[in-house]
Design an enzyme around this catalytic site. Structure first.
Site, mmCIF file in Angstrom:
data_model
loop_
_atom_site.group_PDB
_atom_site.id
_atom_site.type_symbol
_atom_site.label_atom_id
_atom_site.label_comp_id
_atom_site.label_asym_id
_atom_site.label_seq_id
_atom_site.Cartn_x
_atom_site.Cartn_y
_atom_site.Cartn_z
ATOM 1 N N THR A 1 0.801 -1.223 0.000
ATOM 2 C CA THR A 1 0.000 0.000 0.000
ATOM 3 C C THR A 1 0.833 1.274 0.000
ATOM 4 O O THR A 1 0.347 2.332 -0.412
ATOM 5 C CB THR A 1 -0.934 0.019 1.217
ATOM 6 O OG1 THR A 1 -0.153 -0.106 2.419
ATOM 7 C CG2 THR A 1 -1.916 -1.148 1.151
ATOM 8 N N ASP B 1 -8.086 1.514 6.902
ATOM 9 C CA ASP B 1 -9.354 0.779 6.976
ATOM 10 C C ASP B 1 -10.158 0.971 5.691
ATOM 11 O O ASP B 1 -10.735 0.032 5.158
ATOM 12 C CB ASP B 1 -10.179 1.276 8.154
ATOM 13 C CG ASP B 1 -9.425 1.175 9.465
ATOM 14 O OD1 ASP B 1 -9.272 0.057 9.965
ATOM 15 O OD2 ASP B 1 -9.003 2.227 9.971
#
Length: 340
Positions: free
Chosen positions: A214, A263
């Site tokens: 990420t 999240d």
């Protein structure tokens, strides 16, 4: 990008229906396939703000997923504030809640999503539950964000690492570490893009068919104002042979500290992978574009609230999630993934 969460999401596909949605003037009318899915989430919860369940649940619901959530912690607000109060769920309490679901015979799911936890027994309980759910549904997809640290520093106890490395990754189907976490899991240092691609291959060998780094410290050709992310998906062809698609994405950096973006990323990757199961490029482009729109709207609002020359406060930097509903549903692609 700061991540703060513990997510345990289980999704059960109940039905499919097609809804015709009218978009704003000038946009084509499109058909949206809605999947009603039971989503069992063990994730941090805050009374105020957007982190953990508050960051993952609403976007999943907007995209047609039914979400059942368990709060791994319940805090007044995230820990980036000067003060916070609340409670932490124990492994035994997690087991009790899952047993309630199980006794009612509603523990049949399509997806599981997990994230931040500091406790080894809690994480091992999650693994046990995931394994049981996979026995009930061998097609269940487990999305794991192995939140352990960033920029060379761990912010969980060191005894969490062997649990992730030896137990969690083996049962994961989709893994979303940052560079530092990928290095911890494989024992390999990433200095170049070639290193990163090899590390993702190692992670594939450990279990997951899809790996998304990420964030990395790699230098973008566009300069240091861009963040480089990489992805890899291993697929099985009809004849039984395998192929791997690898991509690179370069995202503009924002000079601010956001909480709950991890999240949101994991939830959106789950959702868009569901809609594009064999197209890593499309799933990641939509995921990252949602993040871009939410962050852009958030920093614009925060700077306005803070006033000229002042840095926004944690309260002003809470994600503008509800205001970004249309961007979550129909993200305009602003980051194009490059197939390697």
């Amino acid at each position: 990008m700061i991540r703060y969460k513990c997510t345990f999401t289980m999704l059960r596909l109940v039905y499919e229906t097609r809804l015709s949605m009218q978009l704003p003037m000038g946009e084509a009318k499109r058909t949206f396939l809605v999947h009603k899915i039971m989503n069992y989430v063990v994730l941090s919860h805050v009374v105020r703000g957007y982190v953990g369940n508050k960051s993952a649940t609403f976007p999943l619901q907007v995209l047609g997923f039914e979400v059942d959530s368990i709060n791994s912690v319940q805090f007044s607000n995230h820990t980036g504030y000067a003060h916070w109060k609340g409670q932490v769920l124990t492994a035994d309490e997690l087991n009790v809640l899952y047993e309630g679901i199980k006794l009612n015979n509603v523990n049949h799911y399509d997806y599981v999503l997990t994230g931040y936890t500091r406790d080894t027994s809690f994480l091992e309980t999650v693994v046990d539950i995931v394994q049981e759910l996979k026995r009930l549904n061998p097609k269940l997809v487990y999305v794991c964000d192995p939140v352990m640290g960033d920029q060379g520093s761990m912010y969980v106890p060191e005894n969490i690492l062997p649990v992730y490395r030896d137990k969690v990754v083996a049962v994961a189907d989709i893994l979303t570490p940052n560079q530092f976490e990928a290095e911890l899991l494989t024992g390999r240092k990433i200095s170049t893009e070639k290193d990163a691609l090899e590390v993702m291959d190692l992670l594939h060998q450990m279990g997951p068919d899809m790996v998304v780094l990420t964030s990395t410290d790699l230098i973008s050709p566009h300069g240091d104002q861009f963040l480089v992310a990489l992805g890899s998906q291993k697929m099985v062809r009809a004849d039984g042979t395998t192929s791997t698609q690898k991509i690179r994405m370069e995202m503009p950096k924002v000079d601010a500290v956001f909480v709950g973006t991890g999240d949101l990323f994991a939830a959106m990757l789950l959702a868009w992978t569901h809609h594009h199961p064999k197209d890593l490029k499309a799933a990641c482009e939509k995921t990252v574009s949602v993040l871009h729109h939410v962050i852009k709207r958030t920093i614009t609002y925060a700077n306005k609230m803070a006033g000229p020359g002042k840095r926004p406060s944690p309260a002003q930097l809470e994600l503008r999630m509800v205001q970004s509903k249309k961007d979550i549903e129909y993200p305009a692609i602003v980051v194009e993934a490059i197939v390697l």
